[in-house]
Design a protein around this motif. Structure first.
Motif, PDB file in Angstrom:
ATOM      1  N   LEU A  36       0.822  -1.196   0.000  1.00 54.18           N
ATOM      2  CA  LEU A  36       0.000   0.000   0.000  1.00 54.18           C
ATOM      3  C   LEU A  36       0.868   1.264   0.000  1.00 54.18           C
ATOM      4  O   LEU A  36       0.618   2.212  -0.751  1.00 54.18           O
ATOM      5  CB  LEU A  36      -0.926  -0.001   1.232  1.00 54.18           C
ATOM      6  CG  LEU A  36      -1.873   1.183   1.361  1.00 54.18           C
ATOM      7  CD1 LEU A  36      -2.839   1.235   0.184  1.00 54.18           C
ATOM      8  CD2 LEU A  36      -2.645   1.117   2.675  1.00 54.18           C
ATOM      9  N   GLY A  46      -7.117   2.426   0.751  1.00 52.81           N
ATOM     10  CA  GLY A  46      -6.464   2.279   2.051  1.00 52.81           C
ATOM     11  C   GLY A  46      -7.014   3.234   3.096  1.00 52.81           C
ATOM     12  O   GLY A  46      -6.256   3.898   3.820  1.00 52.81           O
ATOM     13  N   ALA A  47      -8.322   3.280   3.211  1.00 55.88           N
ATOM     14  CA  ALA A  47      -8.996   4.284   4.053  1.00 55.88           C
ATOM     15  C   ALA A  47      -8.540   4.251   5.501  1.00 55.88           C
ATOM     16  O   ALA A  47      -8.416   5.276   6.161  1.00 55.88           O
ATOM     17  CB  ALA A  47     -10.512   4.095   3.966  1.00 55.88           C
ATOM     18  N   CYS A  48      -8.278   3.060   6.055  1.00 57.62           N
ATOM     19  CA  CYS A  48      -7.956   2.976   7.476  1.00 57.62           C
ATOM     20  C   CYS A  48      -6.457   3.039   7.706  1.00 57.62           C
ATOM     21  O   CYS A  48      -5.974   2.791   8.806  1.00 57.62           O
ATOM     22  CB  CYS A  48      -8.543   1.712   8.086  1.00 57.62           C
ATOM     23  SG  CYS A  48      -7.562   0.244   7.754  1.00 57.62           S
ATOM     24  N   GLU A  49      -5.725   3.315   6.635  1.00 55.97           N
ATOM     25  CA  GLU A  49      -4.275   3.472   6.732  1.00 55.97           C
ATOM     26  C   GLU A  49      -3.592   2.298   7.411  1.00 55.97           C
ATOM     27  O   GLU A  49      -2.726   2.478   8.258  1.00 55.97           O
ATOM     28  CB  GLU A  49      -3.924   4.768   7.446  1.00 55.97           C
ATOM     29  CG  GLU A  49      -4.349   5.960   6.587  1.00 55.97           C
ATOM     30  CD  GLU A  49      -3.972   7.271   7.245  1.00 55.97           C
ATOM     31  OE1 GLU A  49      -2.760   7.548   7.289  1.00 55.97           O
ATOM     32  OE2 GLU A  49      -4.869   7.977   7.721  1.00 55.97           O
ATOM     33  N   GLY A  50      -3.984   1.149   7.097  1.00 53.89           N
ATOM     34  CA  GLY A  50      -3.242  -0.027   7.529  1.00 53.89           C
ATOM     35  C   GLY A  50      -3.658  -0.576   8.873  1.00 53.89           C
ATOM     36  O   GLY A  50      -3.002  -1.464   9.417  1.00 53.89           O
ATOM     37  N   LEU A  89      -6.242  -2.340   9.492  1.00 56.05           N
ATOM     38  CA  LEU A  89      -7.097  -3.508   9.309  1.00 56.05           C
ATOM     39  C   LEU A  89      -8.546  -3.227   9.667  1.00 56.05           C
ATOM     40  O   LEU A  89      -9.243  -4.095  10.183  1.00 56.05           O
ATOM     41  CB  LEU A  89      -6.582  -4.685  10.153  1.00 56.05           C
ATOM     42  CG  LEU A  89      -5.553  -5.561   9.448  1.00 56.05           C
ATOM     43  CD1 LEU A  89      -5.001  -6.604  10.400  1.00 56.05           C
ATOM     44  CD2 LEU A  89      -6.173  -6.248   8.249  1.00 56.05           C
ATOM     45  N   ALA A  90      -8.989  -2.007   9.422  1.00 57.70           N
ATOM     46  CA  ALA A  90     -10.360  -1.655   9.752  1.00 57.70           C
ATOM     47  C   ALA A  90     -11.197  -1.397   8.506  1.00 57.70           C
ATOM     48  O   ALA A  90     -12.371  -1.093   8.593  1.00 57.70           O
ATOM     49  CB  ALA A  90     -10.375  -0.430  10.664  1.00 57.70           C
ATOM     50  N   CYS A  91     -10.591  -1.478   7.354  1.00 48.74           N
ATOM     51  CA  CYS A  91     -11.357  -1.342   6.118  1.00 48.74           C
ATOM     52  C   CYS A  91     -10.858  -2.475   5.225  1.00 48.74           C
ATOM     53  O   CYS A  91     -10.075  -3.292   5.654  1.00 48.74           O
ATOM     54  CB  CYS A  91     -11.106   0.017   5.450  1.00 48.74           C
ATOM     55  SG  CYS A  91      -9.519   0.151   4.608  1.00 48.74           S
ATOM     56  N   SER A  92     -11.330  -2.538   4.001  1.00 43.88           N
ATOM     57  CA  SER A  92     -10.667  -3.499   3.126  1.00 43.88           C
ATOM     58  C   SER A  92     -10.446  -2.814   1.789  1.00 43.88           C
ATOM     59  O   SER A  92     -10.427  -3.428   0.747  1.00 43.88           O
ATOM     60  CB  SER A  92     -11.506  -4.774   2.973  1.00 43.88           C
ATOM     61  OG  SER A  92     -12.768  -4.444   2.442  1.00 43.88           O
ATOM     62  N   CYS A 131      -7.854  -1.591   0.639  1.00 42.13           N
ATOM     63  CA  CYS A 131      -6.524  -1.754   0.054  1.00 42.13           C
ATOM     64  C   CYS A 131      -6.392  -3.134  -0.586  1.00 42.13           C
ATOM     65  O   CYS A 131      -5.296  -3.634  -0.784  1.00 42.13           O
ATOM     66  CB  CYS A 131      -5.441  -1.580   1.112  1.00 42.13           C
ATOM     67  SG  CYS A 131      -5.607  -2.819   2.409  1.00 42.13           S
ATOM     68  N   LEU A 190      -4.727  -7.984   1.450  1.00 45.26           N
ATOM     69  CA  LEU A 190      -4.839  -6.567   1.771  1.00 45.26           C
ATOM     70  C   LEU A 190      -3.458  -5.958   1.573  1.00 45.26           C
ATOM     71  O   LEU A 190      -2.464  -6.446   2.149  1.00 45.26           O
ATOM     72  CB  LEU A 190      -5.340  -6.368   3.188  1.00 45.26           C
ATOM     73  CG  LEU A 190      -6.796  -6.824   3.394  1.00 45.26           C
ATOM     74  CD1 LEU A 190      -7.208  -6.655   4.836  1.00 45.26           C
ATOM     75  CD2 LEU A 190      -7.740  -6.058   2.463  1.00 45.26           C
ATOM     76  N   CYS A 240      -2.050  -3.415   2.614  1.00 47.15           N
ATOM     77  CA  CYS A 240      -1.362  -2.827   3.757  1.00 47.15           C
ATOM     78  C   CYS A 240      -0.679  -3.884   4.618  1.00 47.15           C
ATOM     79  O   CYS A 240       0.111  -3.563   5.496  1.00 47.15           O
ATOM     80  CB  CYS A 240      -2.342  -2.024   4.608  1.00 47.15           C
ATOM     81  SG  CYS A 240      -3.572  -3.050   5.423  1.00 47.15           S
TER      82      CYS A 240
HETATM   83  S1  FES Z   1      -5.836  -0.063   4.472  1.00 45.30           S
HETATM   84 FE1  FES Z   1      -7.629  -0.669   5.544  1.00 45.30          FE
HETATM   85  S2  FES Z   1      -7.335  -2.812   5.744  1.00 45.30           S
HETATM   86 FE2  FES Z   1      -5.617  -2.217   4.575  1.00 45.30          FE
END
Ligand code: FES
Ligand code: FES
Ligand code: FES
Ligand code: FES
Lengths: 319, 319, 319, 319
Positions: free
Chosen positions: D22, D34-38, D40-43, D45, D80, D82
């Motif tokens: 990412l 990459g909304a949650c910037e790594g 692991l709270a979104c998907s 990425c 993912l 990230c």
């Molecule tokens: S950036 Fe959100 S899970 Fe990878």
């Protein structure tokens, strides 16, 4: 493996299963000639095997014996280096691995009810006749597929072995088949006139496409179930005490495929498969190669199509 | 053409050039067996030719004579029906038409300076040696191209004839070549080690592609200049009073290609070409068929590539 | 056919059926450009048709109209020469001849119970789902067979038309198919995971082998029943008053294959078949060509294998 | 590292160890959210990893699996972005290994005098014109060879990528070539009328035969020197301060092959080569695979034939 060269020097090298002693020597710059490249037409790959190992090797074939007689400095443990194929315990033959991983299809093929009813003579004649006609057309297309193996050969030895298979099929097997069918009242014209059954067409066209799509290994894997399976069926039936030979109308068929000539031809194809697989890295543990799933699928499909071929014969039974 | 059947009835039918008497019979439901389909392996196509015609036919080959000896009810004008190919004045052999329309390329090939210097023994040894090495590699790929003809065969007779060519090349010619080269101090290893020259690669890959792109006829047209050209060269050189045989280092070569065995093999290929062309409508006047320009181009290109092959030999002359 | 050239001179030439006006012009050295070789990408083949004939020609397609608008000196009877294919009464289209001589197989295919139950919406969903999965695998291999047509093309126009078919199949049809299947709850992963049914494998491998064995014509004849048959089925169903569209779960399918886009694609393939057949002498009366029986057999077999494909769908019905 | 964006474009960027996929994407303006910037709270990425690499990454954690389940368009190699952290790799790209081991042939090709005289504008026009005509014929046959890659594809991704290459060649490159040639006063008819030079025929027929003989990998290795070599030449010339663009009659040519569109197409082919090689076990150290010598020979020969192609152009210089 350790080689003692003519000058007495010993050289120890890796000996991967699936290769011949001659090939191992060549890979390691050990000076053995091998002029005919393993086609049993010279004896320049003569080696003397350590007594301790001598018994553990597969028996010498008659052809090898004949050629050995021409070798210089013959001893009791003399062998032709091109005829000794390594099969260490630790190594897996690709053929054995294919049979093991496609066991359901393989067993369904070599122990098909059609085969069992040949063994006890109970197969209805109509089934056998239908099978014979289709097998004639099969042989023609199967020869074309072996010719494709000639086209796809990149080394002289493959060229020669594949061409020998074409020759065996078209000149020996086909003639035998025609003669054999005559005994069942079927002329070559009868054979040629039969429309090709779907199960038959499916099988050979699948093999052709495997060859067009893939390389020589893919093609051999699709070709091999026919030759090696018939050899195994012939061998098993002859060895099985339950097989009835006396008065069995299919005795000739059993003896043809169980006979030494057919066994030898099949063995040449098996050795070729192992050699070609080794040349593409499917050696040692063939299952570790990324090509394995694809190669296995080809083998398994070919076995399934053999089952379909037998079934086509059974389905011709009179109501 | 008029057939007198066993029961004495006469039946007159059309007899297009390019077909054999056996094929004409079969097309018209005349009862002649022809079990081996023209491969000179039976004599069931035995016919008795009207004396008036007997002399006008091409001479009987030795192989045909041998097979005739096995025929029932032999007469002085007995022939095998599969061996008499019709060539009425009104009809043009496709092979003759190809040679005529590609005359410049054909003549440049069969009367190349390389050939003339073989005939008088003046060819530098270095040229011949280079030629021999490349010819070994050529034979391997040329065999692959004949194997492609097996793959592309739709009739049993084509399958068999093409397979016979593969066999002849790989088992007879290649062995002869290797043996012959040994006499020039070149081992099979030397031959196999030579890098493939561009002129060599170009020729065989062109033939393979002609086969992949076209049908069996296209492939045969691209294959034929080699076999029939060498046969014509051998025949011409042997017949030419200017050819020096005594003390000519290339005498063996001339006698190989001028010899009966090679001539017979080439003749089988020629008859196959005429038959396959007829089966695709290039019969009577092959030039009238819309495929003619394309087919001619293949033939002409192959001849030009043969010229390139000879030239590659000459160019190996020491400075 | 009579051409009036720009300078007012008339030239009358033979006009064999199956050829376009542009092709006839080129064969007779009549000066019409035709830069895009019939692919409707230029308008340099513009011709003005005699009023008497104008009505007897097939209607102008929308694509042709668009391109004509760009032509210089447009008239009411202007046409693009590459789009007028000759179909005199005396001449037989090879496609019509094939359908007529293989009528049983053709009718069994285009009027199969599977098709009829699509038309009235009575087909069990399980059958359709099974069909959709297999059709995905079919499209992949059918694309490979059209790619083989590219490999086998000897003229630029064939190269382009075959490549356009590959593109249409892989980029348009496959995507539509995937999208369409999504509507039936089948993801692309579901489609790819389905094991290939024998009836499916048999069909595409038969086509591949027809192409490998024969020339471009053989391959096209084996390819055509699929495209032209689906076009005919779509057209028929849309025209048939008995077809139920309202509330028919298979309405989209019917409208896809009956729709103009699919019809146009199929028409390109039909014209290509006629042109390639003409180039090999199967023009005028294609049945008079010696290749006819072989070509007919390919067509008939492909139709029979289409029947097998429908049947495979029906056989998936829940008990 | 190469990203294939949603629209199919490939973008190759540096991938320093220690960064996540990412992060690398963001550093290079590649559009991954990459909304949650790594954390692991979104998907958002979600990336799909090339099969060849998939196995070589660290295993997916349970948390990542859970989040992946929510991603749209999940595949078997989804990850993912990230969560994939780059580590230093001892792996060798097969393309780099081929160039290194065939360095003499490769350099002779990409830095040929023909190329250098394009760069400074000194190439005689006659040479360039001859080259353009031959290149037209080359493109046609080269397209056929990519179509053979479609025929030989066993996976959907290969089918699509090879078909995209055919399409690019026949629909984009060929049209550009024709248009470009028009600027040099050569009509498409001029191009089509030129006889195919031996150096040209040799190259494409060699590639076709490599494909017929081998598998998809063999074919790709023979195909790749053309696309990747032209891309490298274009890139080098544009980057080289010694290249003269102003007033250089060959400027368009240089900018075509150095331009982003051609670079991207070539990159897709490179990635395909690496993936296919990995699928056959030539990954990690490709030189350790027993196929290496054969594969290297194909690559080297193709480079040598490219040299022959340039030389054919130079040899057309007026005396
Ligand atoms: S950036 Fe959100 S899970 Fe990878
Ligand atoms: S190498 Fe010739 S017999 Fe072994
Ligand atoms: S048909 Fe057998 S020899 Fe003529
Ligand atoms: S030739 Fe271009 S539109 Fe007819």
């Amino acid at each position: 493996m350790t080689f003692i060269e003519r000058d007495g020097n010993a050289k120890t090298v890796e000996a991967p299963a699936g290769l011949s002693v001659l090939e191992i020597a060549h890979r390691n710059d050990i000076d053995i000639e091998g002029a005919c490249e393993g086609s049993l037409a010279c004896s320049t790959c003569h080696v003397i095997v350590d007594e301790a190992w001598s018994d553990r090797l597969e028996e010498t074939s008659e052809d090898e014996e004949d050629m050995l007689d021409l070798a210089f400095g013959l001893t009791r443990t003399s062998r032709l280096g091109c005829q000794i194929i390594l099969t260490e315990e630790s190594a897996v033959s690709i053929y054995e691995a294919l049979k093991a991983d496609a066991a359901t299809a393989w067993d369904g093929y070599v122990a098909h009810p059609f085969v069992r009813s040949l063994a006890d003579g109970s197969l209805p004649e109509a089934c056998f006749r239908h099978y014979l006609k289709q097998d004639y057309l099969f042989l023609l297309n199967y020869s074309r597929a072996w010719a494709l193996a000639v086209v796809k050969s990149q080394e002289v030895i493959d060229l020669r072995q594949a061409a020998a298979s074409v020759d065996l099929l078209l000149n020996t097997e086909l003639a035998l088949h025609v003669k054999y069918c005559a005994g069942w009242g079927l002329s070559e014209a009868d054979l040629a006139a039969a429309p090709e059954a779907d199960a038959n067409r499916l099988y050979t066209r699948f093999v052709m496409d495997a060859g067009l799509t893939g390389d020589l290994l893919d093609l051999l894997v699709a070709l091999i179930p026919c030759s090696l399976g018939y050899a195994e069926i012939g061998r098993r039936l002859l060895a099985d005490p339950q097989t009835r030979l006396d008065g069995n109308p299919y005795r000739d068929w059993i003896e043809l495929y169980g006979g030494q000539e057919f066994q030898d031809g099949a063995e040449v194809a098996r050795v070729q498969l192992e050699r070609v697989a080794a040349g593409r890295g499917l050696v040692g543990d063939p299952r570790a190669n990324p090509r394995w799933p694809q190669v296995l699928r080809l083998f398994e499909t070919a076995c399934r199509l053999e089952i379909g071929f037998w079934q086509m014969g059974l389905d011709a039974a009179p109501a």
